[in-house]
Each structure stands twice: as structure tokens, then as C-alpha cells.
Write an enzyme that holds these catalytic residues in place. Sequence first.
Site, short mmCIF file in Angstrom:
data_model
loop_
_atom_site.label_atom_id
_atom_site.label_comp_id
_atom_site.label_asym_id
_atom_site.label_seq_id
_atom_site.Cartn_x
_atom_site.Cartn_y
_atom_site.Cartn_z
N LYS A 1 0.92 -1.07 -0.08
CA LYS A 1 0.05 0.09 0.02
C LYS A 1 0.97 1.05 -0.15
O LYS A 1 0.73 2.09 0.66
CB LYS A 1 -0.78 -0.05 1.29
CG LYS A 1 -1.79 -1.08 1.28
CD LYS A 1 -2.86 -1.00 2.39
CE LYS A 1 -4.07 -2.19 2.05
NZ LYS A 1 -3.53 -3.40 2.69
N ALA B 1 7.92 10.69 -7.45
CA ALA B 1 9.21 10.22 -7.71
C ALA B 1 9.58 9.03 -6.69
O ALA B 1 10.32 8.01 -6.94
CB ALA B 1 10.29 11.19 -7.57
#
Length: 231
Positions: free
Chosen positions: A63, A69
Amino acid sequence: MSDDRLIVALDVPNVVAGMELSQKLGDAVSFYKIGLGMLTGGGLALANELKSEHGKKIFLDMKFFDISATVEAAVRGVAQFDLDLLTVHGDPHVVSAAREGASGSDMKILAVTILTSLDRADLDGSLIKAGDIVDLVQERAGRAFDAGADGVIASPQEAALIRALPEAKGKLIVTPGVRPAGAALGDQKRVATPAQAIADGVDHIVVGRPIWQAADPRAAALAITAEMAGK
Ligand code: C5P
């Protein structure tokens, strides 16, 4: 003998217990979910061992949620291992970054829409927009698919609605909260039987305690696969 529509949640404390359980289950189970709770107990090493030495499929339930990035880098790191499914939160920027990180590997990205432990009051507390949770789940699932998710995690109550979305064509729906008839619910509130989940268009069911807490885990797993097969 196994049916890879059944994913067993290895919610045991560490690698040793995980390996023992998978040995008891043997060829009755071909797909395992390893989650955050096991990560610091050697979860990634266990995932690799089950995959490379025992030929099992692996769902890594991490999760992830962060800036694009960072998500991309984290997923690229995980994608070096030969794993099958990975979860990230279903926010479109997270899903598209994860897709980018997974490029070049066969690992599929599953999006979490809204955690099934949250109710409307929790969403209010987090300043999430008004509306029924089911509607928000459907909307987030559609956006996650548009952002490139290979599938979503959905509660049994949401599965059929998501399957009905045009964007869900060819996508995976993976469902926890599945209980064979008569099994203890534990902390799961909204449950379905394995047969019901499959009838609702679910591709994989995730089952934990009804298997790993059973006196005979292998028999419990086989009973579930038989139920999915309509026997
Ligand atoms: O023991 P049980 O069958 O309830 O385990 C279900 C598994 O699915 C657990 O690993 C749990 O963390 C996970 N899960 C869930 N509900 C969600 C997301 C994940 O039960 N919404």
C-alpha cells in the site's frame, strides 16, 4: 490441485512461521499475500524464497503512498524481484508512478480505493469529499484504472459495482473479507462467501485467519477451493 484464485494471507509474525505454514499447505495453495506486518520480520526474503524455490505466486501488500518520484523508485526496487502483485493507494499520481516503476517487469499494480476499515466519519475527519463511500470507491476505482492500475482491491460489497464499470474490463478485482459459511468473522464486518465473491466477478479472494488459524490449514484451504469450483 491448487487454484490460484485463492490467495492466502500470510499474517504470521515472521519468516519461520510463514515457511512452516506454507509447508503445511503444500500443493493446496499456490498464491500468498505478504503484508507490511511481516516486512520487518523478513517478509521480502520469504516472498523471494516462496517464489524462486517453491514456485508460488506472490502478492506483496505494501500500500505505497508518497510523491510520484518516491513511489516510482520504491516500485522499481520491488520490481527487481520476480513478484506478481503489488498494492499502492489508488490516487492517480501514485498509480501512474507505480506503473512507471513496474515497467519492464510482469508485476501487476493493484490500487486500494478506500480502506474498508474506514467509514464516512473517518473520511470526514480526513476532509475527504462528501458522498456515499460506495460511490467514492467506484469513482476512485475508475480513476485508478484510467491511471494504469491492473486491478483494484475491493470489499465483497463493492466488487460487483466495480466489475460493472466499463473501465474495469480486463482488470483484476481482488477481495479480502471472504469467509466460508459458518467461519468466524474476526474483525471483518462486511463479508462474502468464496462462491459469492467469484459470482460477483472477483478474480482472486484473499483469505487469512480461516486458513492459518485452522486446526488443519490444508483441509481449510481445500474446502475453499472446492467451494470456488462449485463443488
Ligand atoms: O484473516 P483475514 O481473512 O481477515 O485476512 C484478510 C487479509 O486481507 C489480511 O491480510 C488483511 O490485512 C487484508 N485486508 C483486509 N481488508 C482490506 C485490505 C486488506 O482484510 N480492506
